[in-house]
Design an enzyme around this catalytic site. Structure first.
Site, PDB file in Angstrom:
ATOM      1  N   HIS A 160      16.171 -38.513  -1.643  1.00  0.00           N
ATOM      2  CA  HIS A 160      15.297 -38.825  -0.501  1.00  0.00           C
ATOM      3  C   HIS A 160      13.842 -38.488  -0.799  1.00  0.00           C
ATOM      4  O   HIS A 160      13.038 -38.391   0.127  1.00  0.00           O
ATOM      5  CB  HIS A 160      15.782 -38.102   0.754  1.00  0.00           C
ATOM      6  CG  HIS A 160      17.144 -38.525   1.189  1.00  0.00           C
ATOM      7  ND1 HIS A 160      17.414 -39.774   1.681  1.00  0.00           N
ATOM      8  CD2 HIS A 160      18.329 -37.880   1.157  1.00  0.00           C
ATOM      9  CE1 HIS A 160      18.705 -39.887   1.950  1.00  0.00           C
ATOM     10  NE2 HIS A 160      19.283 -38.737   1.641  1.00  0.00           N
ATOM     11  N   GLU A 196       8.199 -16.206  -8.659  1.00  0.00           N
ATOM     12  CA  GLU A 196       7.595 -14.879  -8.438  1.00  0.00           C
ATOM     13  C   GLU A 196       7.294 -14.163  -9.737  1.00  0.00           C
ATOM     14  O   GLU A 196       6.257 -13.544  -9.889  1.00  0.00           O
ATOM     15  CB  GLU A 196       8.598 -13.978  -7.705  1.00  0.00           C
ATOM     16  CG  GLU A 196       8.677 -14.131  -6.240  1.00  0.00           C
ATOM     17  CD  GLU A 196       9.666 -13.134  -5.661  1.00  0.00           C
ATOM     18  OE1 GLU A 196       9.268 -12.392  -4.782  1.00  0.00           O
ATOM     19  OE2 GLU A 196      10.844 -13.099  -6.083  1.00  0.00           O
ATOM     20  N   GLU A 224      17.113 -19.077  -3.859  1.00  0.00           N
ATOM     21  CA  GLU A 224      16.797 -17.744  -4.343  1.00  0.00           C
ATOM     22  C   GLU A 224      16.390 -17.793  -5.823  1.00  0.00           C
ATOM     23  O   GLU A 224      15.436 -17.131  -6.237  1.00  0.00           O
ATOM     24  CB  GLU A 224      18.013 -16.822  -4.139  1.00  0.00           C
ATOM     25  CG  GLU A 224      17.894 -15.445  -4.738  1.00  0.00           C
ATOM     26  CD  GLU A 224      16.722 -14.614  -4.191  1.00  0.00           C
ATOM     27  OE1 GLU A 224      16.094 -15.012  -3.205  1.00  0.00           O
ATOM     28  OE2 GLU A 224      16.441 -13.559  -4.795  1.00  0.00           O
ATOM     29  N   LYS A 228       5.774  -4.872  -2.918  1.00  0.00           N
ATOM     30  CA  LYS A 228       7.073  -4.670  -2.259  1.00  0.00           C
ATOM     31  C   LYS A 228       6.823  -4.234  -0.816  1.00  0.00           C
ATOM     32  O   LYS A 228       5.845  -3.546  -0.532  1.00  0.00           O
ATOM     33  CB  LYS A 228       7.815  -3.565  -3.005  1.00  0.00           C
ATOM     34  CG  LYS A 228       9.288  -3.491  -2.662  1.00  0.00           C
ATOM     35  CD  LYS A 228      10.128  -3.793  -3.858  1.00  0.00           C
ATOM     36  CE  LYS A 228      11.596  -3.786  -3.549  1.00  0.00           C
ATOM     37  NZ  LYS A 228      12.218  -5.024  -4.040  1.00  0.00           N
ATOM     38  N   LYS A 243      12.901 -16.573  -7.389  1.00  0.00           N
ATOM     39  CA  LYS A 243      12.872 -15.563  -8.449  1.00  0.00           C
ATOM     40  C   LYS A 243      12.026 -16.038  -9.617  1.00  0.00           C
ATOM     41  O   LYS A 243      11.188 -15.314 -10.125  1.00  0.00           O
ATOM     42  CB  LYS A 243      14.316 -15.316  -8.902  1.00  0.00           C
ATOM     43  CG  LYS A 243      14.696 -13.944  -9.250  1.00  0.00           C
ATOM     44  CD  LYS A 243      15.006 -13.031  -8.106  1.00  0.00           C
ATOM     45  CE  LYS A 243      13.970 -12.999  -7.003  1.00  0.00           C
ATOM     46  NZ  LYS A 243      14.346 -12.264  -5.835  1.00  0.00           N
ATOM     47  N   CYS A 253       0.851  -1.193   0.000  1.00  0.00           N
ATOM     48  CA  CYS A 253       0.000   0.000   0.000  1.00  0.00           C
ATOM     49  C   CYS A 253       0.885   1.240   0.000  1.00  0.00           C
ATOM     50  O   CYS A 253       1.942   1.249   0.613  1.00  0.00           O
ATOM     51  CB  CYS A 253      -0.942   0.087   1.193  1.00  0.00           C
ATOM     52  SG  CYS A 253      -2.109  -1.266   1.298  1.00  0.00           S
ATOM     53  N   ASN A 312      -2.423   2.683   5.677  1.00  0.00           N
ATOM     54  CA  ASN A 312      -1.598   1.483   5.467  1.00  0.00           C
ATOM     55  C   ASN A 312      -1.519   0.749   6.792  1.00  0.00           C
ATOM     56  O   ASN A 312      -1.396   1.399   7.829  1.00  0.00           O
ATOM     57  CB  ASN A 312      -0.163   1.862   5.077  1.00  0.00           C
ATOM     58  CG  ASN A 312      -0.064   2.375   3.664  1.00  0.00           C
ATOM     59  OD1 ASN A 312      -1.043   2.392   2.942  1.00  0.00           O
ATOM     60  ND2 ASN A 312       1.129   2.798   3.287  1.00  0.00           N
ATOM     61  N   GLY A 313      -1.520  -0.571   6.749  1.00  0.00           N
ATOM     62  CA  GLY A 313      -1.420  -1.343   7.989  1.00  0.00           C
ATOM     63  C   GLY A 313      -2.685  -2.152   8.209  1.00  0.00           C
ATOM     64  O   GLY A 313      -3.497  -2.313   7.286  1.00  0.00           O
ATOM     65  N   ARG A 337       4.271  -0.760  -4.455  1.00  0.00           N
ATOM     66  CA  ARG A 337       3.924  -1.166  -3.093  1.00  0.00           C
ATOM     67  C   ARG A 337       2.541  -1.801  -3.002  1.00  0.00           C
ATOM     68  O   ARG A 337       2.135  -2.262  -1.934  1.00  0.00           O
ATOM     69  CB  ARG A 337       4.001   0.035  -2.164  1.00  0.00           C
ATOM     70  CG  ARG A 337       5.365   0.677  -2.183  1.00  0.00           C
ATOM     71  CD  ARG A 337       5.402   1.802  -1.226  1.00  0.00           C
ATOM     72  NE  ARG A 337       5.321   1.292   0.130  1.00  0.00           N
ATOM     73  CZ  ARG A 337       6.365   1.196   0.944  1.00  0.00           C
ATOM     74  NH1 ARG A 337       7.544   1.566   0.537  1.00  0.00           N
ATOM     75  NH2 ARG A 337       6.232   0.737   2.150  1.00  0.00           N
ATOM     76  N   TRP A 349      -2.941  -2.740  -1.616  1.00  0.00           N
ATOM     77  CA  TRP A 349      -2.687  -4.183  -1.707  1.00  0.00           C
ATOM     78  C   TRP A 349      -3.639  -4.802  -0.685  1.00  0.00           C
ATOM     79  O   TRP A 349      -3.482  -4.621   0.519  1.00  0.00           O
ATOM     80  CB  TRP A 349      -1.230  -4.470  -1.361  1.00  0.00           C
ATOM     81  CG  TRP A 349      -0.832  -5.902  -1.552  1.00  0.00           C
ATOM     82  CD1 TRP A 349      -0.372  -6.476  -2.699  1.00  0.00           C
ATOM     83  CD2 TRP A 349      -0.831  -6.940  -0.557  1.00  0.00           C
ATOM     84  NE1 TRP A 349      -0.090  -7.800  -2.480  1.00  0.00           N
ATOM     85  CE2 TRP A 349      -0.367  -8.123  -1.184  1.00  0.00           C
ATOM     86  CE3 TRP A 349      -1.189  -7.002   0.786  1.00  0.00           C
ATOM     87  CZ2 TRP A 349      -0.243  -9.325  -0.510  1.00  0.00           C
ATOM     88  CZ3 TRP A 349      -1.068  -8.209   1.463  1.00  0.00           C
ATOM     89  CH2 TRP A 349      -0.598  -9.350   0.808  1.00  0.00           C
TER      90      TRP A 349
HETATM   91  C1  F6R Z   1      11.637 -11.537  -3.354  1.00  0.00           C
HETATM   92  C2  F6R Z   1      11.261 -10.438  -2.518  1.00  0.00           C
HETATM   93  C3  F6R Z   1      10.710 -10.729  -1.160  1.00  0.00           C
HETATM   94  C4  F6R Z   1      11.453  -9.871  -0.117  1.00  0.00           C
HETATM   95  C5  F6R Z   1      10.863 -10.066   1.275  1.00  0.00           C
HETATM   96  C6  F6R Z   1      11.627  -9.273   2.317  1.00  0.00           C
HETATM   97  O1  F6R Z   1      12.046 -11.129  -4.613  1.00  0.00           O
HETATM   98  O2  F6R Z   1      11.405  -9.310  -2.892  1.00  0.00           O
HETATM   99  O3  F6R Z   1      10.824 -12.076  -0.847  1.00  0.00           O
HETATM  100  O4  F6R Z   1      12.793 -10.228  -0.156  1.00  0.00           O
HETATM  101  O5  F6R Z   1       9.525  -9.677   1.293  1.00  0.00           O
HETATM  102  O6  F6R Z   1      11.640  -7.912   2.038  1.00  0.00           O
HETATM  103  P1  F6R Z   1      12.672  -6.948   2.716  1.00  0.00           P
HETATM  104  O7  F6R Z   1      14.021  -7.299   2.225  1.00  0.00           O
HETATM  105  O8  F6R Z   1      12.266  -5.568   2.295  1.00  0.00           O
HETATM  106  O9  F6R Z   1      12.561  -7.158   4.195  1.00  0.00           O
END
Ligand code: F6R
Length: 604
Positions: free
Chosen positions: A504, A488, A481, A599, A485, A2, A100-101, A27, A74
């Site tokens: 296993h 996502e 990772e 994000k 990636k 948000c 937000n929240g 966001r 969001w």
């Molecule tokens: C993956 C991604 C998320 C963040 C996670 C933590 O590409 O962006 O998994 O890594 O939400 O976010 P931060 O680093 O901002 O605490």
């Protein structure tokens, strides 16, 4: 997660608010809305499900007013819809609020309000606060907001407009960021500096429990109890240009390509050749304390957690301190044993992730020493921790993390080297690691030069039903990772396993439609990893190997430059970012804003 933006001044608010929303769209992007106060004070609101451009299309030609607030959402409470989009109004249409929240006691408050005859226009928790403010009989807007917040439990960053007080915006923070942007006879407010950098570099970040009143020519800050707080503006370093796409089609591509410079930045000014170590000015622990650390526990979420896993391995290898990483989201819920001799490290790009912040707060409450490895300077986690290492990746706008993941791993290499050199790491090994660190920017640039080949491979693998990512020890966090990636951004299902675990269970999944990406550096585990490739091949699995040489048994190989074995994970991840990017591109995905994500996850 948000985004909030607000403006008060002499200019027309709506275009500024929309531009701010576009910058905050990463966001949250399932609905958006804007409210302005016209000359008479009367509020006008427009909301739209979907992206900010949908809101823009819906805005009437004359939507004038020099004070306004806006929001990009969001969804948490209530599906994305016009009604659930913010701003929310009170029953009289006098109050407009963006939030937000999460309001934890929204259900109870709503029930009480409904019993009093209030009709709700949305399913959100946020609307409750608008009604509470609207029903307050206090004389000032500040007092009305304070009265409402006194009964609210939960987290919030809010901005409030009131038709009877059109000369001001009142904002408050508890757990969700609120930043004031100080201009010349105009003031801005946002949940993220990204929305402000175009207009000012002077900002005031509110603390939890703080409120502020913004007028065109002044601002003041105070606690929710009403006592004044001093909030001198600070200067933000990140320039407006760093939020532009700089000729790339997506932020993800831009941010992947920025990595040589970003890594150069995290190293700059920190290497001490004389003592074969590094200086980390903000760490706040001296050599004696560093020697007293018995264990390191790293906490983060998603990519930050994976970078923390790489960090834990580096700390064990270079400093010989037992270290491990755990998702902060798990740690905080399991009543962990907090040990005074353990150094806790919270990792976060945004510095706002609620689960990580909550873990930090729980640790601090129990008296633990907590450091931060954080990208956003002055963020909540940076401020709550006792010291730490800034990652200096610059703003990361794409929802999926790339350059920040890499820079975080490099920041951990610096920390591991520092801890190693105050303990038993030799000068020769210190020098070896320093030389390796210095090679990284050029080696990343070399990997990026191979983009065309990775694009070709991505087109070949993008039709996979599912993909397995496997690696041993140093390769395992890289596999995790890379798997995250890919899923996502391309929505291709992917799983990561330690290569040794394949037999296993997960081998059952291997078939030609389920290719495997094997992380296979030339380290002491090379032969073991080769055996894994054989196991996959024997089950007719396709293999894409990522390592330091061509492996005949693999269908395809991406060769990355060799560094020191401890630093290899940093490089092995880079081509896999490009693989995810190009797979997503081939599948026509919305790369910078993948479905369902946002994000900075500032809610539980
Ligand atoms: C993956 C991604 C998320 C963040 C996670 C933590 O590409 O962006 O998994 O890594 O939400 O976010 P931060 O680093 O901002 O605490």
């Amino acid at each position: 997660m948000c985004g909030i933006v607000g403006y008060i001044g002499k200019r027309d608010a709506a275009p500024l608010l929309l531009e701010g929303l576009q910058r905050l769209e990463y966001r949250g992007y399932d609905s958006a809305g804007v409210a302005v106060a016209g000359k008479s004070g009367a509020l006008r609101t427009v909301k739209a499900k979907g992206r900010v451009r949908e809101l823009e299309d819906r805005l009437p030609k004359r939507f004038t007013g020099t004070t306004g607030i806006a929001h990009t959402r969001w969804a948490t409470h209530g599906a994305p819809s016009d009604e659930n989009a913010h701003p929310h109004l009170d029953a009289e249409g006098q109050v407009a609020l963006v939030h937000n929240g999460i309001i934890d006691n929204a259900t109870d408050l709503r029930a009480k309000l409904v019993a009093d005859g209030v009709e709700f226009a949305s399913e959100t928790d946020s609307e409750v606060v608008a009604h509470l403010i609207g029903r307050s009989s206090a004389d000032t807007l500040e007092a009305k907001v304070r009265e409402a917040l006194a009964v609210v439990e939960g987290t919030y960053g809010i901005a409030v407009l009131h038709a009877a007080f059109p000369d001001r915006i009142v904002v408050a923070r508890n757990g969700s960021p609120v930043v004031l942007g100080i201009g010349e006879n105009e003031m801005f407010v946002a949940s993220d500096v990204a929305a402000l950098v175009r207009h000012t570099n002077q900002v005031v970040t509110l603390d939890d429990g703080e409120m502020a009143t913004l007028k065109a020519g002044e601002y003041r800050t105070y606690t929710t109890e009403g006592s004044r707080t001093s909030a001198a503006p600070t200067t933000i370093e990140w320039a407006a240009e760093s939020y532009d796409m700089a000729g790339h089609d997506t932020y993800m591509h831009k941010e992947i390509c920025e990595q040589p410079d970003a890594v150069d930045r995290v190293l700059r000014g920190r290497i001490d050749d004389r003592f074969a170590t590094v200086h980390l000015g903000g760490l706040g622990i001296d050599a004696r304390e560093a020697r007293g650390v018995r264990r390191v526990k790293i906490l983060g979420c998603g990519s930050a957690y994976h970078a923390g896993q790489i960090g834990a391995q580096m700390i064990e290898e270079l400093a010989r301190i037992p270290a491990d990483a755990e998702p902060a989201s798990e740690f905080r819920y399991r009543n962990p044993v907090v040990d005074p001799d353990t150094l806790y490290i919270a990792v976060s790009q945004s510095g706002e992730t609620y689960d990580t912040l909550a873990a930090v707060q729980e640790l601090k409450r129990k008296g633990a020493r907590v450091l931060g490895v954080v990208n956003v300077v002055g963020s909540a986690i940076a401020r709550e921790t006792d010291g730490g290492v800034y990652v200096h990746a610059g703003p990361e706008v794409c929802v999926v993390s790339t350059k920040c993941f890499t820079n975080t791993a490099v920041a951990f290499a610096l920390l591991a080297l520092h801890l190693g050199r105050v303990r038993d790491l030799s000068v020769a090994d210190g020098r070896r690691i320093i030389e390796g660190l210095r090679r990284l920017p050029e080696q990343i640039a070399e990997i990026l030069n191979g983009e065309d080949e990775i694009k070709r491979l991505a087109a070949r693998y993008a039709d996979a039903k599912s993909m397995m990512f496997v690696g041993r020890v140093r390769g395992y966090p890289v596999a995790r990772e890379a798997s995250l990636k890919l899923k996502e951004v391309s929505y291709v299902h992917a799983e990561a396993y330690p290569a040794s675990e394949l037999k296993h269970g997960p081998l059952a999944l291997i078939e030609p439609e389920v290719p495997s990406v094997a992380i296979i550096p030339d380290d002491e585990l090379l032969e073991k990893n080769r055996a894994t490739l054989e196991e996959i091949k024997a089950r007719s699995g396709r293999i894409l190997a990522v390592g330091h040489r061509v492996h005949e048994i693999a269908d395809d190989t991406v060769v990355v430059p060799r560094n020191e074995p401890e630093l290899d994970p940093i490089l092995l991840g880079v081509p896999l970012q490009l693989l995810a990017y190009h797979a997503a591109l081939a599948l026509g995905r919305d790369i910078d804003k993948p479905r369902n994500l946002a994000k900075s996850v500032t809610v539980e």
